[in-house]
Design a protein around this motif. Structure first.
Motif, PDB file in Angstrom:
ATOM      1  N   GLY A   1       0.821  -1.252  -0.065  1.00 27.80           N
ATOM      2  CA  GLY A   1       0.078   0.055  -0.031  1.00 27.80           C
ATOM      3  C   GLY A   1       0.953   1.072  -0.041  1.00 27.80           C
ATOM      4  O   GLY A   1       0.529   2.012  -0.858  1.00 27.80           O
ATOM      5  N   LEU A   2       1.815   1.414   0.893  1.00 22.96           N
ATOM      6  CA  LEU A   2       2.547   2.366   0.939  1.00 22.96           C
ATOM      7  C   LEU A   2       3.642   2.673  -0.158  1.00 22.96           C
ATOM      8  O   LEU A   2       3.679   3.754  -0.819  1.00 22.96           O
ATOM      9  N   ALA A   3       4.160   1.585  -0.954  1.00 20.36           N
ATOM     10  CA  ALA A   3       5.092   1.852  -2.084  1.00 20.36           C
ATOM     11  C   ALA A   3       4.274   2.197  -3.127  1.00 20.36           C
ATOM     12  O   ALA A   3       4.668   3.115  -4.108  1.00 20.36           O
ATOM     13  N   ALA A   4       2.965   1.512  -3.430  1.00 16.27           N
ATOM     14  CA  ALA A   4       2.068   1.954  -4.536  1.00 16.27           C
ATOM     15  C   ALA A   4       1.556   3.154  -4.515  1.00 16.27           C
ATOM     16  O   ALA A   4       1.534   3.927  -5.324  1.00 16.27           O
ATOM     17  N   TRP A   5       1.245   3.745  -3.275  1.00 14.84           N
ATOM     18  CA  TRP A   5       0.679   5.127  -3.081  1.00 14.84           C
ATOM     19  C   TRP A   5       1.985   6.072  -3.335  1.00 14.84           C
ATOM     20  O   TRP A   5       1.597   7.075  -4.059  1.00 14.84           O
ATOM     21  N   SER A   6       3.081   5.849  -2.713  1.00 16.67           N
ATOM     22  CA  SER A   6       4.228   6.759  -3.005  1.00 16.67           C
ATOM     23  C   SER A   6       4.456   6.803  -4.703  1.00 16.67           C
ATOM     24  O   SER A   6       4.821   7.747  -5.203  1.00 16.67           O
ATOM     25  N   LEU A   7       4.474   5.536  -5.322  1.00 18.70           N
ATOM     26  CA  LEU A   7       4.894   5.559  -6.852  1.00 18.70           C
ATOM     27  C   LEU A   7       3.748   6.256  -7.519  1.00 18.70           C
ATOM     28  O   LEU A   7       4.046   6.915  -8.265  1.00 18.70           O
ATOM     29  N   HIS A   8       2.581   6.359  -7.065  1.00 17.87           N
ATOM     30  CA  HIS A   8       1.455   6.847  -7.795  1.00 17.87           C
ATOM     31  C   HIS A   8       1.691   8.417  -7.760  1.00 17.87           C
ATOM     32  O   HIS A   8       1.358   9.164  -8.463  1.00 17.87           O
ATOM     33  N   GLN A   9       1.974   8.737  -6.350  1.00 20.55           N
ATOM     34  CA  GLN A   9       2.249  10.186  -6.139  1.00 20.55           C
ATOM     35  C   GLN A   9       3.101  10.931  -6.860  1.00 20.55           C
ATOM     36  O   GLN A   9       3.116  12.147  -7.462  1.00 20.55           O
ATOM     37  N   ARG A  10       4.393  10.181  -7.127  1.00 19.32           N
ATOM     38  CA  ARG A  10       5.626  10.348  -8.064  1.00 19.32           C
ATOM     39  C   ARG A  10       4.910  10.599  -9.330  1.00 19.32           C
ATOM     40  O   ARG A  10       5.445  11.462 -10.131  1.00 19.32           O
ATOM     41  N   TYR A  11       4.418   9.846  -9.849  1.00 25.44           N
ATOM     42  CA  TYR A  11       3.580   9.780 -11.108  1.00 25.44           C
ATOM     43  C   TYR A  11       2.850  10.968 -11.476  1.00 25.44           C
ATOM     44  O   TYR A  11       2.938  11.445 -12.647  1.00 25.44           O
ATOM     45  N   LEU A  12       2.148  11.319 -10.467  1.00 28.27           N
ATOM     46  CA  LEU A  12       1.079  12.438 -10.745  1.00 28.27           C
ATOM     47  C   LEU A  12       1.877  13.805 -10.677  1.00 28.27           C
ATOM     48  O   LEU A  12       1.651  14.705 -11.394  1.00 28.27           O
ATOM     49  N   ASN A  13       3.046  14.167  -9.656  1.00 28.64           N
ATOM     50  CA  ASN A  13       3.386  15.276  -9.402  1.00 28.64           C
ATOM     51  C   ASN A  13       4.777  15.644 -10.054  1.00 28.64           C
ATOM     52  O   ASN A  13       5.239  16.780  -9.980  1.00 28.64           O
ATOM     53  N   ARG A  14       5.409  14.416 -10.878  1.00 28.73           N
ATOM     54  CA  ARG A  14       6.690  14.759 -11.414  1.00 28.73           C
ATOM     55  C   ARG A  14       6.858  14.313 -12.998  1.00 28.73           C
ATOM     56  O   ARG A  14       6.303  13.056 -13.201  1.00 28.73           O
ATOM     57  N   PRO A  15       7.366  14.777 -13.872  1.00 31.50           N
ATOM     58  CA  PRO A  15       7.350  14.463 -15.021  1.00 31.50           C
ATOM     59  C   PRO A  15       8.554  13.111 -15.110  1.00 31.50           C
ATOM     60  O   PRO A  15       9.540  13.307 -14.614  1.00 31.50           O
ATOM     61  N   MET A  16       8.086  12.357 -16.009  1.00 31.53           N
ATOM     62  CA  MET A  16       9.073  11.074 -16.116  1.00 31.53           C
ATOM     63  C   MET A  16       9.782  11.374 -17.526  1.00 31.53           C
ATOM     64  O   MET A  16       9.339  11.509 -18.642  1.00 31.53           O
ATOM     65  N   PRO A  17      11.328  11.240 -17.310  1.00 29.52           N
ATOM     66  CA  PRO A  17      11.991  11.400 -18.483  1.00 29.52           C
ATOM     67  C   PRO A  17      11.742   9.868 -19.574  1.00 29.52           C
ATOM     68  O   PRO A  17      11.355   9.307 -19.102  1.00 29.52           O
ATOM     69  N   ASP A  18      12.215  10.364 -20.584  1.00 31.26           N
ATOM     70  CA  ASP A  18      12.285   9.193 -21.798  1.00 31.26           C
ATOM     71  C   ASP A  18      12.984   8.246 -21.390  1.00 31.26           C
ATOM     72  O   ASP A  18      14.231   8.321 -20.663  1.00 31.26           O
ATOM     73  N   GLY A  19      12.551   6.712 -21.410  1.00 27.96           N
ATOM     74  CA  GLY A  19      12.920   5.477 -20.987  1.00 27.96           C
ATOM     75  C   GLY A  19      12.780   5.288 -19.430  1.00 27.96           C
ATOM     76  O   GLY A  19      13.124   4.082 -19.207  1.00 27.96           O
ATOM     77  N   MET A  20      12.465   6.307 -18.745  1.00 29.51           N
ATOM     78  CA  MET A  20      12.078   5.768 -17.368  1.00 29.51           C
ATOM     79  C   MET A  20      10.869   4.874 -17.213  1.00 29.51           C
ATOM     80  O   MET A  20      11.009   3.902 -16.149  1.00 29.51           O
ATOM     81  N   PRO A  21       9.804   4.794 -17.829  1.00 33.37           N
ATOM     82  CA  PRO A  21       8.690   3.916 -17.554  1.00 33.37           C
ATOM     83  C   PRO A  21       9.154   2.335 -17.829  1.00 33.37           C
ATOM     84  O   PRO A  21       8.818   1.609 -17.135  1.00 33.37           O
ATOM     85  N   SER A  22      10.174   2.298 -19.026  1.00 39.63           N
ATOM     86  CA  SER A  22      10.368   1.016 -19.226  1.00 39.63           C
ATOM     87  C   SER A  22      11.349   0.480 -18.119  1.00 39.63           C
ATOM     88  O   SER A  22      11.484  -0.792 -17.815  1.00 39.63           O
ATOM     89  N   LEU A  23      12.217   1.264 -17.763  1.00 36.78           N
ATOM     90  CA  LEU A  23      13.144   0.961 -16.576  1.00 36.78           C
ATOM     91  C   LEU A  23      12.487   0.849 -15.391  1.00 36.78           C
ATOM     92  O   LEU A  23      12.732  -0.225 -14.647  1.00 36.78           O
ATOM     93  N   ALA A  24      11.478   1.412 -14.995  1.00 38.14           N
ATOM     94  CA  ALA A  24      10.681   1.341 -13.888  1.00 38.14           C
ATOM     95  C   ALA A  24      10.013  -0.036 -13.965  1.00 38.14           C
ATOM     96  O   ALA A  24       9.902  -0.859 -13.102  1.00 38.14           O
ATOM     97  N   ALA A  25       9.371  -0.394 -15.290  1.00 41.45           N
ATOM     98  CA  ALA A  25       8.954  -1.840 -15.332  1.00 41.45           C
ATOM     99  C   ALA A  25       9.987  -2.967 -15.138  1.00 41.45           C
ATOM    100  O   ALA A  25       9.455  -3.998 -14.561  1.00 41.45           O
ATOM    101  N   GLY A  26      11.077  -2.737 -15.329  1.00 35.28           N
ATOM    102  CA  GLY A  26      12.108  -3.565 -15.371  1.00 35.28           C
ATOM    103  C   GLY A  26      12.317  -3.758 -13.942  1.00 35.28           C
ATOM    104  O   GLY A  26      12.605  -4.913 -13.239  1.00 35.28           O
TER     105      GLY A  26
END
Length: 117
Positions: A45-70
């Motif tokens: 719960g805490l990790a998913a909430w924190s990750l979701h907050q980062r996704y909403l409040n900060r832009p992700m650079p190119d290539g970051m979504p695939s690295l995060a999935a990895g």
């Protein structure tokens, strides 16, 4: 924005922790061999909430979504290999370990390509 910035490393760490926690939660809820504990569920719960907050409040650079999935997949595989090593009745940890090594090599190759550009 550099891929090696602290915010980006935090995102990757949260993705890894979410992978660990989701597999841990699944194991404690649905495996009779693994003893029940509330900690993986709370961590999920805490990790998913924190990750979701980062996704909403900060832009992700190119290539970051695939690295995060990895990193998320690496967390799932690492927990699976650890649990299978601790409780051999579940099965061998050979396949999760091989997949984990493949994911690590993929992450390193993506990281180097990203740093080179």
């Amino acid at each position: 924005m550099s891929l090696a910035s602290g915010r980006d490393k935090g995102t990757l760490l949260l993705a890894f922790l979410t992978g660990l926690a989701i597999n841990g939660s699944f194991s404690v809820l649905f495996s009779s061999i693994v003893p029940f504990s509330m900690f993986p569920i709370i961590a999920l719960g805490l990790a998913a909430w924190s990750l979701h907050q980062r996704y909403l409040n900060r832009p992700m650079p190119d290539g970051m979504p695939s690295l995060a999935a990895g990193f998320f997949l690496l967390g799932i595989l690492l927990y699976s290999a650890m649990v299978r090593a601790e409780y051999p009745d579940i099965g061998s940890n050979f396949i999760p370990t091989i997949l984990m090594v493949a994911v690590v090599f993929w992450i390193v190759s993506r990281w180097r390509v990203r740093k080179g550009s």
